[in-house]
Design a protein around this motif. Structure first.
Motif, PDB file in Angstrom:
ATOM      1  N   LYS A 203       0.829  -1.209   0.000  1.00 19.53           N
ATOM      2  CA  LYS A 203       0.000   0.000   0.000  1.00 19.53           C
ATOM      3  C   LYS A 203       0.863   1.258   0.000  1.00 19.53           C
ATOM      4  N   LEU A 204       1.962   1.239   0.743  1.00 18.56           N
ATOM      5  CA  LEU A 204       2.831   2.411   0.871  1.00 18.56           C
ATOM      6  C   LEU A 204       3.906   2.460  -0.213  1.00 18.56           C
ATOM      7  N   GLY A 205       3.915   1.455  -1.101  1.00 16.33           N
ATOM      8  CA  GLY A 205       4.907   1.439  -2.168  1.00 16.33           C
ATOM      9  C   GLY A 205       6.324   1.238  -1.678  1.00 16.33           C
ATOM     10  N   MET A 206       6.486   0.392  -0.655  1.00 21.41           N
ATOM     11  CA  MET A 206       7.799   0.204  -0.038  1.00 21.41           C
ATOM     12  C   MET A 206       8.590  -0.925  -0.691  1.00 21.41           C
ATOM     13  N   GLU A 207       8.635  -0.911  -2.000  1.00 19.72           N
ATOM     14  CA  GLU A 207       9.431  -1.911  -2.710  1.00 19.72           C
ATOM     15  C   GLU A 207      10.918  -1.593  -2.556  1.00 19.72           C
ATOM     16  N   ARG A 208      11.728  -2.625  -2.613  1.00 17.90           N
ATOM     17  CA  ARG A 208      13.171  -2.421  -2.525  1.00 17.90           C
ATOM     18  C   ARG A 208      13.849  -3.071  -3.723  1.00 17.90           C
ATOM     19  N   ASP A 209      15.075  -2.670  -3.978  1.00 17.55           N
ATOM     20  CA  ASP A 209      15.828  -3.221  -5.100  1.00 17.55           C
ATOM     21  C   ASP A 209      16.661  -4.414  -4.654  1.00 17.55           C
ATOM     22  N   VAL A 210      16.861  -5.350  -5.573  1.00 14.18           N
ATOM     23  CA  VAL A 210      17.809  -6.441  -5.356  1.00 14.18           C
ATOM     24  C   VAL A 210      19.212  -5.838  -5.441  1.00 14.18           C
ATOM     25  N   PRO A 211      20.172  -6.261  -4.601  1.00 14.44           N
ATOM     26  CA  PRO A 211      21.544  -5.742  -4.736  1.00 14.44           C
ATOM     27  C   PRO A 211      21.996  -5.739  -6.194  1.00 14.44           C
ATOM     28  N   HIS A 212      22.554  -4.643  -6.647  1.00 14.45           N
ATOM     29  CA  HIS A 212      22.765  -4.383  -8.069  1.00 14.45           C
ATOM     30  C   HIS A 212      23.653  -5.412  -8.770  1.00 14.45           C
ATOM     31  N   ASP A 213      24.611  -6.007  -8.051  1.00 17.71           N
ATOM     32  CA  ASP A 213      25.547  -6.935  -8.692  1.00 17.71           C
ATOM     33  C   ASP A 213      25.172  -8.397  -8.463  1.00 17.71           C
ATOM     34  N   ILE A 214      23.950  -8.633  -7.962  1.00 15.55           N
ATOM     35  CA  ILE A 214      23.505  -9.997  -7.654  1.00 15.55           C
ATOM     36  C   ILE A 214      22.367 -10.381  -8.601  1.00 15.55           C
ATOM     37  N   GLN A 215      22.509 -11.524  -9.249  1.00 16.47           N
ATOM     38  CA  GLN A 215      21.430 -12.077 -10.071  1.00 16.47           C
ATOM     39  C   GLN A 215      20.813 -13.234  -9.283  1.00 16.47           C
ATOM     40  N   VAL A 216      19.647 -13.007  -8.731  1.00 15.46           N
ATOM     41  CA  VAL A 216      19.038 -13.979  -7.830  1.00 15.46           C
ATOM     42  C   VAL A 216      18.689 -15.263  -8.588  1.00 15.46           C
ATOM     43  N   GLN A 217      19.047 -16.385  -7.987  1.00 13.77           N
ATOM     44  CA  GLN A 217      18.766 -17.713  -8.535  1.00 13.77           C
ATOM     45  C   GLN A 217      17.828 -18.449  -7.578  1.00 13.77           C
TER      46      GLN A 217
ATOM     47  N   VAL B  76      24.221  -7.754   1.223  1.00 13.50           N
ATOM     48  CA  VAL B  76      23.542  -8.924   0.668  1.00 13.50           C
ATOM     49  C   VAL B  76      22.923  -9.759   1.784  1.00 13.50           C
ATOM     50  N   MET B  77      23.628  -9.869   2.891  1.00 15.14           N
ATOM     51  CA  MET B  77      23.101 -10.635   4.023  1.00 15.14           C
ATOM     52  C   MET B  77      21.829  -9.982   4.566  1.00 15.14           C
ATOM     53  N   ARG B  78      21.831  -8.646   4.679  1.00 23.12           N
ATOM     54  CA  ARG B  78      20.626  -7.952   5.152  1.00 23.12           C
ATOM     55  C   ARG B  78      19.460  -8.186   4.198  1.00 23.12           C
ATOM     56  N   PHE B  79      19.752  -8.180   2.916  1.00 25.71           N
ATOM     57  CA  PHE B  79      18.701  -8.397   1.913  1.00 25.71           C
ATOM     58  C   PHE B  79      18.069  -9.772   2.074  1.00 25.71           C
ATOM     59  N   PHE B  80      18.887 -10.811   2.126  1.00 16.37           N
ATOM     60  CA  PHE B  80      18.342 -12.171   2.180  1.00 16.37           C
ATOM     61  C   PHE B  80      17.660 -12.484   3.509  1.00 16.37           C
TER      62      PHE B  80
ATOM     63  N   ILE C 293      31.824 -18.972   0.094  1.00 16.13           N
ATOM     64  CA  ILE C 293      30.516 -18.507   0.587  1.00 16.13           C
ATOM     65  C   ILE C 293      30.654 -17.915   1.988  1.00 16.13           C
ATOM     66  N   VAL C 294      31.362 -18.618   2.869  1.00 19.01           N
ATOM     67  CA  VAL C 294      31.540 -18.118   4.238  1.00 19.01           C
ATOM     68  C   VAL C 294      32.275 -16.782   4.230  1.00 19.01           C
ATOM     69  N   ASP C 295      33.285 -16.674   3.407  1.00 15.03           N
ATOM     70  CA  ASP C 295      34.030 -15.411   3.301  1.00 15.03           C
ATOM     71  C   ASP C 295      33.121 -14.304   2.764  1.00 15.03           C
ATOM     72  N   PHE C 296      32.268 -14.630   1.793  1.00 12.06           N
ATOM     73  CA  PHE C 296      31.335 -13.653   1.221  1.00 12.06           C
ATOM     74  C   PHE C 296      30.373 -13.144   2.287  1.00 12.06           C
ATOM     75  N   THR C 297      29.894 -14.027   3.149  1.00 11.35           N
ATOM     76  CA  THR C 297      28.930 -13.614   4.178  1.00 11.35           C
ATOM     77  C   THR C 297      29.544 -12.612   5.163  1.00 11.35           C
ATOM     78  N   LYS C 298      30.853 -12.658   5.311  1.00  6.87           N
ATOM     79  CA  LYS C 298      31.524 -11.730   6.226  1.00  6.87           C
ATOM     80  C   LYS C 298      31.766 -10.374   5.571  1.00  6.87           C
ATOM     81  N   LYS C 299      31.952 -10.382   4.247  1.00  6.03           N
ATOM     82  CA  LYS C 299      32.292  -9.136   3.555  1.00  6.03           C
ATOM     83  C   LYS C 299      31.064  -8.371   3.061  1.00  6.03           C
ATOM     84  N   ARG C 300      30.044  -9.097   2.619  1.00  7.93           N
ATOM     85  CA  ARG C 300      28.907  -8.430   1.981  1.00  7.93           C
ATOM     86  C   ARG C 300      27.709  -8.367   2.933  1.00  7.93           C
ATOM     87  N   LYS C 301      27.772  -7.446   3.880  1.00 12.74           N
ATOM     88  CA  LYS C 301      26.695  -7.304   4.846  1.00 12.74           C
ATOM     89  C   LYS C 301      25.405  -6.828   4.185  1.00 12.74           C
TER      90      LYS C 301
END
Length: 525
Positions: A166-180, A206-210, A196-204
């Motif tokens: 209702k409020l139009g609160m859509e969000r964008d997918v992280p720009h460099d991620i192609q969701v599978q 993406v983690m917030r998004f998922f 993957i474990v190293d990625f989870t530590k660096k890309r906060k």
């Protein structure tokens, strides 16, 4: 040699978990267990006590409460993965399992398979372009934040969801991620898991998004693997054999599924019934065995669909108003040859073409490759032909400038027969009753994907009576429909009777009919 660290997410049946851990680690593999924090504490203590002296078993350092569709399932997996990385430096592969899974190959076969296939096995299809999601929410899984569980807190879930819309609160997918998207049952190499474990530590970000997406266990690992690993090193499939019913529920396997399971091109299967004690015992012994040769036929899904569908046969398509209100033409005559052995019907049509001037078309509703004139695109695909069946037939009558036309139909096409016989035009049926040898039925099973070259003989022998009954059932349905103008010729019938039936069907002389059915190779396989 490959050594597997199994990542086990579970929440019940401690005895089965203990047995599974002992069985898999006895072959030299490892296991990291996450036992749901919502489950009974005494069950977790029972598992810890039974496995505390097993050096090949470890536990997630932090247990969390898991909920279907929530980020908690991914976090539980990451917790178990982290413990496995630290505890088992010699593990080469990490394999996601549930408590309902069991190996359907030997440990020796599994290790050799992974040694020979240096890649990651995980279903990963483009989230937006693929049709992996059949029903329900799709894009909204990602573009809105999901803070509540739909199953346990449905009112809060939909309140938050609808408020964002209702409020139009859509969000964008992280720009460099192609969701599978894909199955959560994966097998990944150690290097991939470390990335993957190293990625989870660096890309906060993406983690917030998922963390606030819906059902992230079907997208998180699938997306990261595609992001981190070269495409040629990924095989987009799971090594765990699982099937779903028409209602979207996982199919459960029982004692009599042993032969079917071990012949599939997978290493594990899900879900094994808790009551299938004989099946579990046989599969457990198989995992520890050496020198076992497996014949892979891989017909499991098509075989299940065939067998489970026998009791739910109905009309495939509902009548469209533009079809029910149209007609082929009151003065026209549609002649239909019905035969399960398509080569026999085609032979018969060739004889009819030689003896008469009636246009004849083969299995246009069954074979995409049937030669047809260009009718503006309506003839291009099987679904289009079915959907616009009467319009298609009218156009064919017009194209051939005739009031009489012959087509072939498979006996399984009862809906088409009912439709055409209900038209105001005249419809005549010629049923060709053929004999089926066991060899023919085996070939038929292979042609339609119910069996393969490596299907065990015992499986074929159990399958043949069902196929034979199915073919008889198709013929019985046609006869029970009591169609007008229904004639029949029989492979085992007398020639004189067959001549009479063909003469009546085509409205020709008996001499002409004898030219058509008198050939000695008409029924040859």
């Amino acid at each position: 040699m490959a050594r597997i660290a199994f990542i086990l997410l579970c929440h019940k049946d401690p005895e089965a978990i203990i047995s599974q851990a002992e069985r898999l680690t006895a072959a030299g593999d490892y296991m990291s267990i996450h036992f749901d924090a919502r489950a009974k504490t005494e069950h977790f203590r029972q598992i810890r006590a039974a496995l505390k002296d097993n050096p090949n078993v470890t536990f997630a350092k932090k247990r969390i409460k898991c909920g279907w569709g929530e980020w908690s399932l991914v976090q539980a997996s990451l917790n178990a993965v982290q413990s496995a990385l630290e505890a088992f430096p010699r593990a080469t592969h990490f394999y996601m399992l549930s408590g309902d899974c069991m190996a359907i190959k030997s440990a020796q076969y599994s290790h050799d398979f992974l040694d020979d296939n240096d890649r990651d096995f995980i279903e990963s299809f483009d989230f937006f372009e693929s049709d992996w999601i059949k029903t329900g929410m799709k894009e909204d899984r990602l573009i809105y934040r999901h803070y509540f569980n739909e199953r346990t807190q449905p009112k809060r879930y939909y309140w938050a969801y609808n408020l964002q819309k209702k409020l139009g609160m859509e969000r964008d997918v992280p720009h460099d991620i192609q969701v599978q998207i894909g199955s959560q049952w994966w097998c990944l190499r150690r290097r991939t898991i470390e990335w993957i474990v190293d990625f989870t530590k660096k890309r906060k970000d993406v983690m917030r998004f998922f963390r606030t997406t819906w059902i992230p266990d079907e997208t998180f690992f699938q997306t990261l693997v595609r992001h981190l690993v070269p495409e040629e090193e990924i095989e987009s499939r799971t090594l765990t054999f699982l099937m779903f019913s028409d209602y979207g529920m996982p199919v459960t396997f029982y004692n009599d599924h042993f032969d079917l399971l071990v012949s599939q091109d997978f290493l594990f299967a899900r879900k094994i019934s808790p009551e299938a004690r004989e099946l579990k015992a046989r599969l457990g012994a198989l995992y520890a065995a050496e020198g076992v040769s497996f014949k892979i036929s891989n017909e499991g899904r098509s075989l299940f669909k065939f067998l489970s569908g026998r009791g739910r046969i109905g009309r495939r398509f509902g009548m469209r108003f533009w079809e029910s209100e149209s007609t082929l033409g009151r003065e026209r005559e549609l002649l239909i040859v019905i035969c399960k052995k398509w080569h026999v019907a085609k032979r018969l049509l060739e004889q009819i073409r030689r003896a008469t001037n009636i246009p004849a078309i083969e299995y246009l509703f069954n074979e995409e490759s049937t030669p047809l004139p260009d009718l503006g695109g309506i003839q291009k695909t099987i679904p289009k032909r079915h959907r616009h069946r009467r319009a298609l037939m009218r156009m064919l009558f017009d194209y051939f400038a005739t009031d009489r036309l012959i087509i072939c139909l498979d006996p399984g096409a009862l809906d088409l027969l009912q439709d055409f016989c209900g038209d105001r035009s005249t419809t005549r049926l010629l049923e060709v009753d053929v004999d089926f040898t066991d060899d023919y039925l085996v070939g038929h099973a292979m042609r339609i994907g119910l069996a393969g070259e490596q299907t065990p003989q015992e499986t074929l022998q159990r399958l043949l009576p069902t196929i034979r009954h199915d073919l008889s059932f198709e013929a019985d349905r046609i006869r029970d429909a009591n169609f007008d103008n229904h004639t029949r010729i029989r492979e085992s019938g007398k020639l004189e009777e067959n001549i009479d039936a063909v003469a009546r069907f085509l409205a020709i002389s008996e001499d002409k009919a004898q030219e058509i059915v008198g050939i000695d190779y008409l029924y040859s396989d």
